[in-house]
Enzyme design. Structure first.
Site, short mmCIF file in Angstrom:
data_model
loop_
_atom_site.label_atom_id
_atom_site.label_comp_id
_atom_site.label_asym_id
_atom_site.label_seq_id
_atom_site.Cartn_x
_atom_site.Cartn_y
_atom_site.Cartn_z
N HIS A 99 0.85 -1.20 0.00
CA HIS A 99 0.00 0.00 0.00
C HIS A 99 0.88 1.24 0.00
O HIS A 99 2.04 1.21 0.42
CB HIS A 99 -0.94 0.02 1.20
CG HIS A 99 -0.25 -0.12 2.52
ND1 HIS A 99 0.15 -1.35 3.00
CD2 HIS A 99 0.14 0.79 3.43
CE1 HIS A 99 0.75 -1.18 4.17
NE2 HIS A 99 0.77 0.11 4.45
N HIS A 101 0.92 5.31 1.23
CA HIS A 101 0.31 6.35 2.05
C HIS A 101 0.37 7.69 1.32
O HIS A 101 1.43 8.06 0.79
CB HIS A 101 1.08 6.57 3.36
CG HIS A 101 1.13 5.40 4.29
ND1 HIS A 101 0.38 5.33 5.43
CD2 HIS A 101 1.86 4.24 4.24
CE1 HIS A 101 0.65 4.20 6.07
NE2 HIS A 101 1.54 3.52 5.36
P1 5GP Z 1 2.11 0.48 7.32
O1 5GP Z 1 2.63 0.72 8.71
O2 5GP Z 1 1.97 -1.00 7.02
O3 5GP Z 1 2.87 1.21 6.24
O4 5GP Z 1 0.67 1.14 7.31
C1 5GP Z 1 -0.48 0.46 7.68
C2 5GP Z 1 -1.57 1.49 7.86
O5 5GP Z 1 -2.82 0.83 7.83
C3 5GP Z 1 -1.50 2.24 9.20
O6 5GP Z 1 -1.38 3.64 8.95
C4 5GP Z 1 -2.81 1.87 9.88
O7 5GP Z 1 -3.38 2.96 10.59
C5 5GP Z 1 -3.69 1.45 8.71
N1 5GP Z 1 -4.70 0.47 9.06
C6 5GP Z 1 -4.53 -0.67 9.79
N2 5GP Z 1 -5.69 -1.35 9.88
C7 5GP Z 1 -6.62 -0.63 9.19
C8 5GP Z 1 -8.01 -0.84 8.92
O8 5GP Z 1 -8.63 -1.82 9.32
N3 5GP Z 1 -8.62 0.10 8.14
C9 5GP Z 1 -7.95 1.21 7.67
N4 5GP Z 1 -8.66 2.09 6.93
N5 5GP Z 1 -6.64 1.43 7.91
C10 5GP Z 1 -5.98 0.52 8.66
#
Ligand code: 5GP
Ligand code: ZN
Length: 138
Positions: A99, A101
């Site tokens: 993903h 951001h």
């Molecule tokens: P990472 O740390 O893997 O780059 O980002 C994961 C992101 O996913 C985090 O910013 C977290 O807040 C978001 N996230 C985790 N679980 C969920 C969810 O169930 N729904 C949504 N919309 N975001 C999520």
């Protein structure tokens, strides 16, 4: 993948606030945003991280990320935006479904995406450069 939270969101088993969707991807508001408009762009197909994704999908998702960032500037009056993309736990990836951001930024807002610049010792940059550009073994 059954146990992947983002796959379950894409399948509609878990609700999400979608700001964009097409055949390839969705964009949804982050559930714990760094600030207003923090959006995640994710492919509908499961890939663990960017190393597993085909070039066309990477390109499409970054194109969508750019549009979402521009929309934040127009609609939320953001002054800029960061595009952040984490790969691997060491890099801060907490959800192992690729993903991107998009984090809208505001002139008077907090500093969120930063690092401490270093001053490498003599020869260190050159040594890294040589490793990164060495010919691969035949
Ligand atoms: P990472 O740390 O893997 O780059 O980002 C994961 C992101 O996913 C985090 O910013 C977290 O807040 C978001 N996230 C985790 N679980 C969920 C969810 O169930 N729904 C949504 N919309 N975001 C999520
Ligand atoms: Zn997944």
């Amino acid at each position: 993948m059954d146990n992947c939270i983002f796959c379950r969101i894409i399948a509609g088993e878990i609700p999400s606030m979608r700001v964009y969707e097409d055949d390839c991807c969705i964009a949804m508001l982050d559930i714990n945003p760094a600030g207003p408009g923090h959006t995640l762009i994710l492919p509908k197909q499961h890939f663990q991280d960017i190393t597993a994704v085909d070039d066309a999908t990477v390109g499409h998702l970054f194109s969508v990320a750019r549009k979402i960032g521009m929309r934040a500037e127009f609609r939320l009056n953001a002054d800029g935006f960061n595009i952040v993309q984490n790969n691997g736990a060491a890099a801060g990836q907490t959800v192992p479904h690729f993903h991107i951001h998009v984090i809208p930024r505001f002139s008077e807002g907090p500093d969120m995406v930063s690092w401490t610049p270093t001053e490498p010792a003599d020869g260190v940059l050159q040594a890294v450069l040589e490793k990164l550009t060495a010919e691969e073994d035949a």
